[in-house]
Motif scaffolding. Sequence first.
Motif, PDB file in Angstrom:
ATOM      1  N   HIS B 422       0.820  -1.222   0.000  1.00 41.68           N
ATOM      2  CA  HIS B 422       0.000   0.000   0.000  1.00 41.68           C
ATOM      3  C   HIS B 422       0.854   1.272   0.000  1.00 41.68           C
ATOM      4  O   HIS B 422       0.394   2.334  -0.363  1.00 41.68           O
ATOM      5  CB  HIS B 422      -0.938   0.011   1.222  1.00 41.68           C
ATOM      6  CG  HIS B 422      -0.209   0.247   2.517  1.00 41.68           C
ATOM      7  ND1 HIS B 422       0.276  -0.795   3.293  1.00 41.68           N
ATOM      8  CD2 HIS B 422       0.166   1.388   3.146  1.00 41.68           C
ATOM      9  CE1 HIS B 422       0.897  -0.298   4.359  1.00 41.68           C
ATOM     10  NE2 HIS B 422       0.853   1.017   4.289  1.00 41.68           N
ATOM     11  N   ALA B 423       2.122   1.150   0.408  1.00 48.33           N
ATOM     12  CA  ALA B 423       2.946   2.348   0.555  1.00 48.33           C
ATOM     13  C   ALA B 423       3.653   2.751  -0.737  1.00 48.33           C
ATOM     14  O   ALA B 423       4.061   3.904  -0.895  1.00 48.33           O
ATOM     15  CB  ALA B 423       3.981   2.130   1.662  1.00 48.33           C
ATOM     16  N   VAL B 424       3.791   1.800  -1.673  1.00 51.15           N
ATOM     17  CA  VAL B 424       4.666   2.055  -2.825  1.00 51.15           C
ATOM     18  C   VAL B 424       4.219   3.264  -3.638  1.00 51.15           C
ATOM     19  O   VAL B 424       4.981   4.222  -3.823  1.00 51.15           O
ATOM     20  CB  VAL B 424       4.767   0.797  -3.720  1.00 51.15           C
ATOM     21  CG1 VAL B 424       5.561   1.101  -4.983  1.00 51.15           C
ATOM     22  CG2 VAL B 424       5.436  -0.347  -2.956  1.00 51.15           C
ATOM     23  N   ALA B 425       2.961   3.249  -4.112  1.00 51.00           N
ATOM     24  CA  ALA B 425       2.508   4.331  -4.997  1.00 51.00           C
ATOM     25  C   ALA B 425       2.563   5.693  -4.295  1.00 51.00           C
ATOM     26  O   ALA B 425       3.090   6.664  -4.866  1.00 51.00           O
ATOM     27  CB  ALA B 425       1.114   4.030  -5.528  1.00 51.00           C
ATOM     28  N   PRO B 426       2.059   5.820  -3.054  1.00 51.49           N
ATOM     29  CA  PRO B 426       2.148   7.133  -2.408  1.00 51.49           C
ATOM     30  C   PRO B 426       3.583   7.605  -2.188  1.00 51.49           C
ATOM     31  O   PRO B 426       3.865   8.790  -2.343  1.00 51.49           O
ATOM     32  CB  PRO B 426       1.435   6.926  -1.065  1.00 51.49           C
ATOM     33  CG  PRO B 426       0.641   5.680  -1.202  1.00 51.49           C
ATOM     34  CD  PRO B 426       1.279   4.853  -2.268  1.00 51.49           C
ATOM     35  N   VAL B 427       4.494   6.685  -1.859  1.00 53.55           N
ATOM     36  CA  VAL B 427       5.889   7.101  -1.663  1.00 53.55           C
ATOM     37  C   VAL B 427       6.476   7.606  -2.980  1.00 53.55           C
ATOM     38  O   VAL B 427       7.119   8.660  -3.035  1.00 53.55           O
ATOM     39  CB  VAL B 427       6.745   5.944  -1.080  1.00 53.55           C
ATOM     40  CG1 VAL B 427       8.232   6.271  -1.171  1.00 53.55           C
ATOM     41  CG2 VAL B 427       6.353   5.669   0.364  1.00 53.55           C
ATOM     42  N   VAL B 428       6.236   6.867  -4.071  1.00 53.04           N
ATOM     43  CA  VAL B 428       6.751   7.296  -5.373  1.00 53.04           C
ATOM     44  C   VAL B 428       6.178   8.664  -5.743  1.00 53.04           C
ATOM     45  O   VAL B 428       6.901   9.561  -6.197  1.00 53.04           O
ATOM     46  CB  VAL B 428       6.404   6.252  -6.465  1.00 53.04           C
ATOM     47  CG1 VAL B 428       6.744   6.779  -7.850  1.00 53.04           C
ATOM     48  CG2 VAL B 428       7.151   4.943  -6.198  1.00 53.04           C
ATOM     49  N   ALA B 429       4.861   8.832  -5.525  1.00 56.93           N
ATOM     50  CA  ALA B 429       4.220  10.091  -5.904  1.00 56.93           C
ATOM     51  C   ALA B 429       4.746  11.245  -5.045  1.00 56.93           C
ATOM     52  O   ALA B 429       5.062  12.315  -5.571  1.00 56.93           O
ATOM     53  CB  ALA B 429       2.705   9.962  -5.758  1.00 56.93           C
TER      54      ALA B 429
END
Lengths: 481, 481
Positions: B422-429
């Motif tokens: 769940h953390a990958v996309a928000p961290v990248v963004a």
Amino acid sequence: MATSPWKRKTTVPRRLTEPAFHLDRDSPRPLTVQLSDALRRAMSEGTLAPGERLPSSRAFATQLGVSRTVVTEAYQQLYAEGWLEGRHGSGTFVAEREAPPATGHTAPPPTRPPEARTSTPRPSRRRVRDQGMVDLRPGAPWVRDHDRAAWRRAWRHAAEHPPDDDPDPFGLPRLRELLAGHLRRTRGARIGPDNVMVTRGTGNGLDLVGAALLGAGTRAGVEEPGYQKARSILAARGARVVSCPVDQDGVLTERLPRGLSLVHTTPAHQYPLGGRLPIPRRERLLAWARENAAMVVEDDYDAEFRYDVSPLPALYGLDPERVILLGTLSKTLSPDVGIGWIVAEPALLERLADVRVDLSDRTSVPVQAATALLLERGDLDRHLRRMRLEYARRRRLLIELLHTRPTGDTAGLHVMLPLPEHAVAPVVAEASERGVLVDDTTRASHGAPSVHGLILGYGSAHPTDLRRACAVLNEAIARHA
Amino acid sequence: MATSPWKRKTTVPRRLTEPAFHLDRDSPRPLTVQLSDALRRAMSEGTLAPGERLPSSRAFATQLGVSRTVVTEAYQQLYAEGWLEGRHGSGTFVAEREAPPATGHTAPPPTRPPEARTSTPRPSRRRVRDQGMVDLRPGAPWVRDHDRAAWRRAWRHAAEHPPDDDPDPFGLPRLRELLAGHLRRTRGARIGPDNVMVTRGTGNGLDLVGAALLGAGTRAGVEEPGYQKARSILAARGARVVSCPVDQDGVLTERLPRGLSLVHTTPAHQYPLGGRLPIPRRERLLAWARENAAMVVEDDYDAEFRYDVSPLPALYGLDPERVILLGTLSKTLSPDVGIGWIVAEPALLERLADVRVDLSDRTSVPVQAATALLLERGDLDRHLRRMRLEYARRRRLLIELLHTRPTGDTAGLHVMLPLPEHAVAPVVAEASERGVLVDDTTRASHGAPSVHGLILGYGSAHPTDLRRACAVLNEAIARHA
């Protein structure tokens, strides 16, 4: 030498009269195929050793009780496959091999579709030259008269280009600009830098177009007779390749099939017949493309070499949305540089750029920098002007000396010499025995050729060699045609 | 700047609250997809103009009544597609476009198999740098510390190489010899010049292998997660591509399927997880290849960069009949040079040479000459030694500064940083909004990733930039993980 080598009687060694060489006239396999198979086996098993001289075609034919054509055709096939080599003035020999030919035991069985393999390997130009032969196979330019100072300057300039971690798939902006200008001047079409992608040559361009537009279940058209590498390249991208017949003026537009995704054409100078596609056919070709939602790939492989009139403007200019123009400097400068271009609408180039990134396909940046300088300083134009004169001179010489009239326009770096079908193979074989290497239309045809004759490239042959070659060819044609 | 940009509240313009942006919770289409479609449409119709700033993900999410993840994921997708760009410290903007995106009206419908297109286009490294962003996407080496004198000398040497009309498909003999020596020293295998073909890089090598061994009806294996361009390249040669799962040590040899013609592997340093294939698995892999009459393609993309122990000898050395070794100088020197190699048995190289001639595929000769001099004079070895130290330093710095522990061996130019899904996309963004561009494992996966986390390339990033990036990443991970 008192006797001409091709008349010399050599004895046939004992091991070539053994059962393996008893040809079977009642077999459905042609005698030539039986003989070349037997020879191939003898060479791979070592019965015939590298460097060994083969009997003359005449002596061998007498021994086998077959016509001489059977032997010359078998020799020619094995020559083309690299099993044999000719040494000028001394006959036909089993080729030296550095490595044994592929036996297949280390690799899975070949799985490429048969039409993806169209040409048999041939001896390299360097090897042929080292043997003192004249190489009139088409496709090579003259590379010995470069302006060496300009060449050096170009690479020194490339040296000043620091390495980069992110080469642009479209090419160096400066080179795109210069190529657009060059093409506007020479090809009479509105071409801006946004219409140009820098490639490594027409083969690279066609491959990218194939990777973007083709795939399993698609069909692509190529001219027949035509440039067989176009067929290989498109087939290797999964398309079924369909032959599109041509006549002396180029592709027969009224016979173009439906359902093609693209058709590969040579409208400036049909390969190999040499015609220039007339305006009405150009219009029909584009109408066909629009009706069929197909693209026309305009392969401009030698459009810069016309010696009579100016070239017709590129087809691309008539309908930039339907045409993809491919060009190359391999005929102008040298094939070892590796610079060419794709000209197309920016939207299509964007797609091709995505494909390039996806496939890790690149054009070396220092090479682009060197080429940009050659264009910028006018070195390329000067070289083109000089070579145009030189090639025109060689073409005139060839036509003057040959007793047979070639087809095609006064353009390019090759001519097609029509011959009766039965004469082609013996003429090619005799010429090769006498040190002159030529192609014939089987190399430009898929399956049995519909047009018969020799294809002679004069680009890379010095006038002295052209004279020698013409004498050999005239004699061989007189004997066999 | 008093407020951090990623906390700044921007108002949502009126035209982003119109019906097109009323997301439908009952639709089977995910909210993120609905939103990115609406934004894409607004940008292509001009409702959102190039250069315009988008609302912050927080403000937009509040306005739309959705979670912030819906907005950050939509932004991330459009960013990856090149529609949006981030400017450090000032938010997310509609990207400037030189040409309108492809509409398809000029070309036939795309026909490439979907698996032939695996990656969405991304902003170029130059553009990202020009915007002051830190680019930690993997795949690029450091190119700013070349020995400029050596580089210049190499190209001046290339300038002395006269143009040739017949480039050798195997490469310049001198370069083959030098590469064989280099590989014997660094890769611990018996490799002679006859085992080496000079290519333009690993992509070119894999493409040739694919063109020779694959085609419609064949199957090829690639690692999953793995190097997605390998998948594109093999699929574009007509093979059905099959995913072969990996764990932290590399490809799971007991789970390799039957019926593959070849499998593409990265045994020296699995991409992206970073494991080194242990000896027992190497043996099982070769046994599998022998049982299945398959070839193993050993992609040695960064094998020269190990910082702890010596690299394991190449897999090739264990069974030269079953392994094709691919290498490249694009990580050592620079990707814009375009020199790589295929190492294989001579019989297989002969087949690849035939394919090359058939497809007009070449390696630029002046580039080969320049590379030969860099090898001959030891410039390449010196550069390698220097860069090995520098990359080891950057790797240590990254690992020291990051609060999350990466996977993989002490090698190469990238690390994988595992994160909860769940953390990958928000961290990248968030990182991208704050000027740090990273990849995640979706880019190294076909379909839904089986491993979740960031892929960080430290090769092309200066230590100063690495410090800044680690601070941003630590904060973003703390917030979202």
